[in-house]
Scaffold this active site. Structure first.
Site, short mmCIF file in Angstrom:
data_model
loop_
_atom_site.label_atom_id
_atom_site.label_comp_id
_atom_site.label_asym_id
_atom_site.label_seq_id
_atom_site.Cartn_x
_atom_site.Cartn_y
_atom_site.Cartn_z
N ASN A 148 40.11 36.04 46.03
CA ASN A 148 39.04 36.66 45.25
C ASN A 148 39.13 36.19 43.79
O ASN A 148 39.62 36.90 42.91
CB ASN A 148 39.11 38.18 45.35
CG ASN A 148 37.87 38.86 44.82
OD1 ASN A 148 37.09 38.28 44.07
ND2 ASN A 148 37.68 40.10 45.22
N GLU A 149 38.63 34.99 43.54
CA GLU A 149 38.74 34.37 42.23
C GLU A 149 38.03 35.17 41.13
O GLU A 149 38.53 35.25 40.00
CB GLU A 149 38.20 32.93 42.26
CG GLU A 149 39.02 32.00 43.14
CD GLU A 149 40.46 31.85 42.68
OE1 GLU A 149 40.71 31.85 41.45
OE2 GLU A 149 41.34 31.76 43.55
N TYR A 155 40.73 40.54 36.11
CA TYR A 155 42.01 41.19 35.83
C TYR A 155 42.80 40.42 34.77
O TYR A 155 43.46 41.03 33.94
CB TYR A 155 42.83 41.36 37.11
CG TYR A 155 42.14 42.24 38.12
CD1 TYR A 155 41.55 43.43 37.75
CD2 TYR A 155 42.07 41.86 39.45
CE1 TYR A 155 40.90 44.24 38.67
CE2 TYR A 155 41.42 42.65 40.39
CZ TYR A 155 40.84 43.84 39.99
OH TYR A 155 40.20 44.63 40.91
#
Length: 190
Positions: A148-149, A155
């Site tokens: 999940n790039e 983040y």
């Protein structure tokens, strides 16, 4: 009209974030199912997504979480009709890394992609950050799918760093996650 991720939203329209209470479980389940499907459709096995949502994105699941004083949830809603578009679920840590009594886990943080870039994701994160500071917590931790790039980029911008790995069961299929952490001292930063 302004475009967020290629879709239109009213000028000035921005999801509002508020702390959840008993009675919000149906909205949380809807937001959970919609955002999980949107985030992982085509990325992980479809039957695993369905099973995961049937087991962990339900009103009874969220009612139990809301009744547990060790858990806290926030929802992002669009005014004026309070349509749920995202949420954050904060708990004590349950991750395969060394944790301390001052650690909290962001169990889930999801936002419909239409609202990426609206500031709502940051507002959800800021709610968790402020809550952690108020509770005297030392760190926020979370697990995120290695593929999940977009989430990994978000983040990183929020100051998280990799502290470990875990295997995560999604509806009977196992995927590999990074475990990330961020200290709560020194302010929010970028």
């Amino acid at each position: 009209m302004t475009s967020l991720e290629g879709r239109s939203v009213e000028d000035g329209a921005r999801p509002q974030v508020r702390r959840c209470a008993a009675g919000d479980e149906t909205a949380l389940a809807l937001a959970g199912k919609a955002t999980f499907l949107e985030s992982y459709a085509g990325m992980i096995d479809g039957q695993a997504v369905i099973r995961h949502c049937e087991e962990r994105q339900t009103a009874p699941y969220y009612a139990a979480a809301l009744a547990d004083p060790a858990q806290a949830l926030w929802i992002a809603e669009m005014a004026p009709n309070a349509a749920p578009v995202g949420y954050l679920h904060l708990t004590g840590p349950d991750l395969p890394v060394e944790t301390g009594p001052g650690d909290l886990e962001i169990k889930r943080i999801y936002l419909l992609s239409r609202f990426h870039g609206s500031g709502a994701g940051r507002a959800l994160f800021e709610a968790a950050y402020r809550f952690g500071v108020e509770q005297g917590a030392a760190r926020l931790l979370l697990g995120v799918y290695k593929g999940n790039e977009k989430a990994l980029g978000f983040y990183a911008r929020m100051g998280f760093e990799t502290v470990g790995e875990r295997s995560f069961d999604v509806g009977g299929a196992v995927y590999e996650d990074w475990v990330l952490a961020r200290g709560l001292q020194g302010g929010l930063g970028s």
